[in-house]
Design a protein around this motif. Structure first.
Motif, PDB file in Angstrom:
ATOM      1  N   ALA A  26     -32.653 -28.822  -3.209  1.00  0.00           N
ATOM      2  CA  ALA A  26     -34.060 -29.114  -2.902  1.00  0.00           C
ATOM      3  C   ALA A  26     -34.959 -27.963  -3.296  1.00  0.00           C
ATOM      4  CB  ALA A  26     -34.210 -29.411  -1.403  1.00  0.00           C
ATOM      5  N   ALA A  27     -34.393 -26.742  -3.261  1.00  0.00           N
ATOM      6  CA  ALA A  27     -35.185 -25.565  -3.631  1.00  0.00           C
ATOM      7  C   ALA A  27     -35.199 -25.333  -5.133  1.00  0.00           C
ATOM      8  CB  ALA A  27     -34.627 -24.331  -2.925  1.00  0.00           C
ATOM      9  N   GLY A  28     -34.575 -26.222  -5.909  1.00  0.00           N
ATOM     10  CA  GLY A  28     -34.579 -26.094  -7.360  1.00  0.00           C
ATOM     11  C   GLY A  28     -33.274 -25.566  -7.933  1.00  0.00           C
ATOM     12  N   GLY A  29     -32.275 -25.335  -7.085  1.00  0.00           N
ATOM     13  CA  GLY A  29     -30.998 -24.838  -7.564  1.00  0.00           C
ATOM     14  C   GLY A  29     -30.128 -25.955  -8.145  1.00  0.00           C
ATOM     15  N   ASP A  30     -28.969 -25.543  -8.623  1.00  0.00           N
ATOM     16  CA  ASP A  30     -28.034 -26.501  -9.213  1.00  0.00           C
ATOM     17  C   ASP A  30     -26.638 -26.239  -8.636  1.00  0.00           C
ATOM     18  OD1 ASP A  30     -26.889 -28.458 -10.754  1.00  0.00           O
ATOM     19  OD2 ASP A  30     -26.735 -27.210 -12.565  1.00  0.00           O
ATOM     20  N   PRO A  31     -26.398 -26.659  -7.410  1.00  0.00           N
ATOM     21  CA  PRO A  31     -25.101 -26.395  -6.783  1.00  0.00           C
ATOM     22  C   PRO A  31     -23.993 -27.184  -7.484  1.00  0.00           C
ATOM     23  CG  PRO A  31     -26.363 -27.900  -5.427  1.00  0.00           C
ATOM     24  CD  PRO A  31     -27.288 -27.432  -6.526  1.00  0.00           C
ATOM     25  N   PRO A  32     -22.820 -26.584  -7.611  1.00  0.00           N
ATOM     26  CA  PRO A  32     -21.708 -27.290  -8.276  1.00  0.00           C
ATOM     27  C   PRO A  32     -21.087 -28.338  -7.356  1.00  0.00           C
ATOM     28  CG  PRO A  32     -20.964 -25.159  -7.488  1.00  0.00           C
ATOM     29  CD  PRO A  32     -22.440 -25.210  -7.211  1.00  0.00           C
ATOM     30  N   ALA A  33     -20.406 -29.280  -7.969  1.00  0.00           N
ATOM     31  CA  ALA A  33     -19.655 -30.266  -7.186  1.00  0.00           C
ATOM     32  C   ALA A  33     -18.487 -29.558  -6.505  1.00  0.00           C
ATOM     33  CB  ALA A  33     -19.155 -31.389  -8.083  1.00  0.00           C
ATOM     34  N   VAL A  34     -18.198 -29.965  -5.262  1.00  0.00           N
ATOM     35  CA  VAL A  34     -17.130 -29.334  -4.486  1.00  0.00           C
ATOM     36  C   VAL A  34     -16.226 -30.414  -3.895  1.00  0.00           C
ATOM     37  CG1 VAL A  34     -18.509 -27.289  -3.961  1.00  0.00           C
ATOM     38  CG2 VAL A  34     -18.563 -29.260  -2.418  1.00  0.00           C
ATOM     39  N   GLU A  35     -15.011 -29.964  -3.510  1.00  0.00           N
ATOM     40  CA  GLU A  35     -14.075 -30.835  -2.803  1.00  0.00           C
ATOM     41  C   GLU A  35     -13.906 -30.308  -1.389  1.00  0.00           C
ATOM     42  OE1 GLU A  35     -10.387 -31.191  -4.838  1.00  0.00           O
ATOM     43  OE2 GLU A  35     -11.199 -32.317  -6.543  1.00  0.00           O
ATOM     44  N   ARG A  36     -13.743 -31.240  -0.466  1.00  0.00           N
ATOM     45  CA  ARG A  36     -13.578 -30.846   0.938  1.00  0.00           C
ATOM     46  C   ARG A  36     -12.575 -31.774   1.597  1.00  0.00           C
ATOM     47  NH1 ARG A  36     -18.601 -29.571   4.780  1.00  0.00           N
ATOM     48  NH2 ARG A  36     -18.382 -27.635   3.586  1.00  0.00           N
ATOM     49  N   ASP A  37     -11.675 -31.177   2.398  1.00  0.00           N
ATOM     50  CA  ASP A  37     -10.699 -31.930   3.173  1.00  0.00           C
ATOM     51  C   ASP A  37     -11.144 -31.988   4.624  1.00  0.00           C
ATOM     52  OD1 ASP A  37      -9.067 -32.301   0.975  1.00  0.00           O
ATOM     53  OD2 ASP A  37      -7.943 -30.456   1.316  1.00  0.00           O
ATOM     54  N   VAL A  38     -11.252 -33.202   5.121  1.00  0.00           N
ATOM     55  CA  VAL A  38     -11.623 -33.422   6.520  1.00  0.00           C
ATOM     56  C   VAL A  38     -10.668 -34.450   7.099  1.00  0.00           C
ATOM     57  CG1 VAL A  38     -13.428 -34.178   8.119  1.00  0.00           C
ATOM     58  CG2 VAL A  38     -14.047 -32.868   6.069  1.00  0.00           C
ATOM     59  N   ASP A  39      -9.958 -34.056   8.142  1.00  0.00           N
ATOM     60  CA  ASP A  39      -9.008 -34.969   8.797  1.00  0.00           C
ATOM     61  C   ASP A  39      -8.031 -35.555   7.778  1.00  0.00           C
ATOM     62  OD1 ASP A  39     -10.270 -34.500  11.212  1.00  0.00           O
ATOM     63  OD2 ASP A  39     -11.612 -36.221  10.985  1.00  0.00           O
ATOM     64  N   GLU A  40      -7.485 -34.681   6.898  1.00  0.00           N
ATOM     65  CA  GLU A  40      -6.486 -35.045   5.898  1.00  0.00           C
ATOM     66  C   GLU A  40      -6.998 -36.043   4.867  1.00  0.00           C
ATOM     67  OE1 GLU A  40      -2.978 -36.365   7.843  1.00  0.00           O
ATOM     68  OE2 GLU A  40      -2.566 -34.426   8.783  1.00  0.00           O
ATOM     69  N   VAL A  41      -8.312 -36.150   4.737  1.00  0.00           N
ATOM     70  CA  VAL A  41      -8.935 -36.985   3.715  1.00  0.00           C
ATOM     71  C   VAL A  41      -9.736 -36.070   2.799  1.00  0.00           C
ATOM     72  CG1 VAL A  41     -10.510 -38.892   3.216  1.00  0.00           C
ATOM     73  CG2 VAL A  41      -9.055 -38.969   5.257  1.00  0.00           C
ATOM     74  N   GLN A  42      -9.578 -36.262   1.497  1.00  0.00           N
ATOM     75  CA  GLN A  42     -10.264 -35.412   0.527  1.00  0.00           C
ATOM     76  C   GLN A  42     -11.496 -36.129  -0.011  1.00  0.00           C
ATOM     77  OE1 GLN A  42      -7.871 -34.191  -2.826  1.00  0.00           O
ATOM     78  NE2 GLN A  42      -9.000 -32.271  -3.067  1.00  0.00           N
ATOM     79  N   TYR A  43     -12.581 -35.357  -0.114  1.00  0.00           N
ATOM     80  CA  TYR A  43     -13.860 -35.890  -0.582  1.00  0.00           C
ATOM     81  C   TYR A  43     -14.344 -35.033  -1.742  1.00  0.00           C
ATOM     82  CZ  TYR A  43     -13.882 -38.187   4.005  1.00  0.00           C
ATOM     83  OH  TYR A  43     -13.544 -38.921   5.130  1.00  0.00           O
TER      84      TYR A  43
END
Length: 404
Positions: A105-122
């Motif tokens: 929102a501030a004009g940056g370009d954050p990279p895509a990330v992976e996250r594991d929550v409750d043994e589920v990957q997003y």
């Protein structure tokens, strides 16, 4: 020694073992291929899925008007220009990336990330759109992973089936390929057994008659010493031929255990040289001892000396000496030498290397090949040494220093 049904059964067992080894090797080869192909397929699938995930997230972000109706498996967070954030209903706790949303929102370009929550990957992607809003798309990777696991499991099952099939096919083909060899081996053993039996009888008779003749000569009052010496030689030759026959029968059976003992090559060379009429020079102050089969080593030295005597013009020299941990037997002659065209194949069967041959006697080119085989069986070697005149053969064997 006898060669009968036990030898044939032994050949069959050897053929079966060889067939099993071929099957195992085929199975190992298939296993390696399966592992390599599976690894390549998994890598390709992962790259394809990653590209698909990126396309899904980009498409979801581009099409997102609100968070109420996202694509299947996707959750959305929408940040309006005034900072208000809305999220898709049912978004699991702890999955969203508020920092990435604020950065975009501030004009940056954050990279895509992976996250594991409750043994589920997003997989999470965040982008700011031209209208000033910022969208964060979150993709549940469960379906992707399930597809990958199905592919890997399928390939493993197919690989195991192929592995079993390759082992069975390799064993069957190996058995079929080795069956003629086993039959040929059995035929060879029968031939050797028959030849040994047929030769043993006349040799026994020859030895017996020679001994009777020698006994009669010794009883004669006016004995002919030269005839008695010849009789002694015939008895010795008959015994030597019998020993050679027994050694040949042992050589024909690879499973037979050959007994070894210390053998003085210097004394052996003297004996062979005396019987062949060759000049023998022993370059050693003490016996040159190797460990091996006396009859086989006698055959090897005799073959070298016989070869040299047949091609020599005036004489043959046999020199025996120790060179470090090797015993060396040098056999030289002053004949025409070895034809350079056949020198590389001189120790192959049915190769004759003389420049000139005796038309009155046929040569089969087996003697030097037998010398090479006997040398190899005693961890040694035989070679043709370059010479300016004549031929020079060298037999080297490991020195046996035990007991000396």
């Amino acid at each position: 020694m006898t060669f009968g049904g036990s030898a044939v059964r032994g050949d069959a067992r050897l053929a079966r073992r060889a067939a099993v080894r071929l099957g195992a090797q085929a199975a190992v080869l298939v296993a390696v291929l399966v592992v390599v192909l599976t690894a390549v397929a998994v890598v390709v699938l992962i790259d394809a899925q990653r590209a698909q995930v990126t396309a899904q997230l980009d498409d979801a972000i581009a099409r997102a008007d609100d968070v109420g109706d996202p694509p299947a498996g996707v959750y959305l967070l929408l940040r309006a220009p005034d900072g208000t954030v809305t999220a898709t209903a049912g978004l699991p706790d702890g999955v969203a990336e508020p920092e990435a949303l604020a950065e975009a929102a501030a004009g940056g370009d954050p990279p895509a990330v992976e996250r594991d929550v409750d043994e589920v990957q997003y997989e999470i992607a965040t982008q700011r759109r031209p209208d000033g809003s910022t969208v964060q798309a979150i993709l549940d990777l469960t379906a992707n992973h399930a597809e990958r696991n199905r592919l890997v499991a399928t390939m493993l099952v197919v690989g195991l089936v192929g592995l079993a099939g390759a082992a069975a096919a390799g064993t069957w083909l190996g058995h079929r390929a080795l069956s003629p060899l086993s039959a040929a081996l059995a035929l060879q053993r029968r031939f050797v057994a028959d030849a040994g039996h047929e030769l043993r009888t006349p040799l026994t008779l020859l030895g017996t008659r020679a001994q009777l003749l020698r006994r009669r000569l010794r009883r004669t009052t006016d004995v002919d010493r030269e005839a008695l010496a010849e009789a002694d030689g015939v008895v010795a030759d008959a015994a030597r031929l019998t020993a050679i026959l027994e050694d040949l029968l042992l050589t024909a059976d690879p499973r037979a255990e050959r007994t070894t003992e210390p053998v003085d090559l210097a004394a052996l060379a003297r004996e062979v040289g005396d019987s062949a009429g060759a000049e023998v020079r022993v370059d050693a102050d003490e016996p040159v001892v190797v460990r091996g089969t006396p009859v086989a080593l006698t055959r090897a030295v005799t073959a070298l000396v016989d070869n040299a005597v047949r091609h020599a013009r005036t004489g043959t020299v046999v020199a025996v000496h120790a060179d470090g941990d090797r015993a060396v037997v040098d056999v030289t002659d002053d004949g025409e030498g070895v034809d350079p065209a056949v020198a590389p194949r001189i120790f192959e069967r049915f190769t004759t290397g003389a420049r000139t041959t005796d038309p009155g006697r046929r040569r089969y080119g087996i003697g030097l090949a037998l010398v090479a085989e006997i040398a190899a069986a005693h961890d040694g070697r035989v070679e043709l040494v370059p010479a300016t005149t004549g031929a020079h053969f060298r037999l080297t064997l490991p020195v046996d220093r035990s007991g000396w």
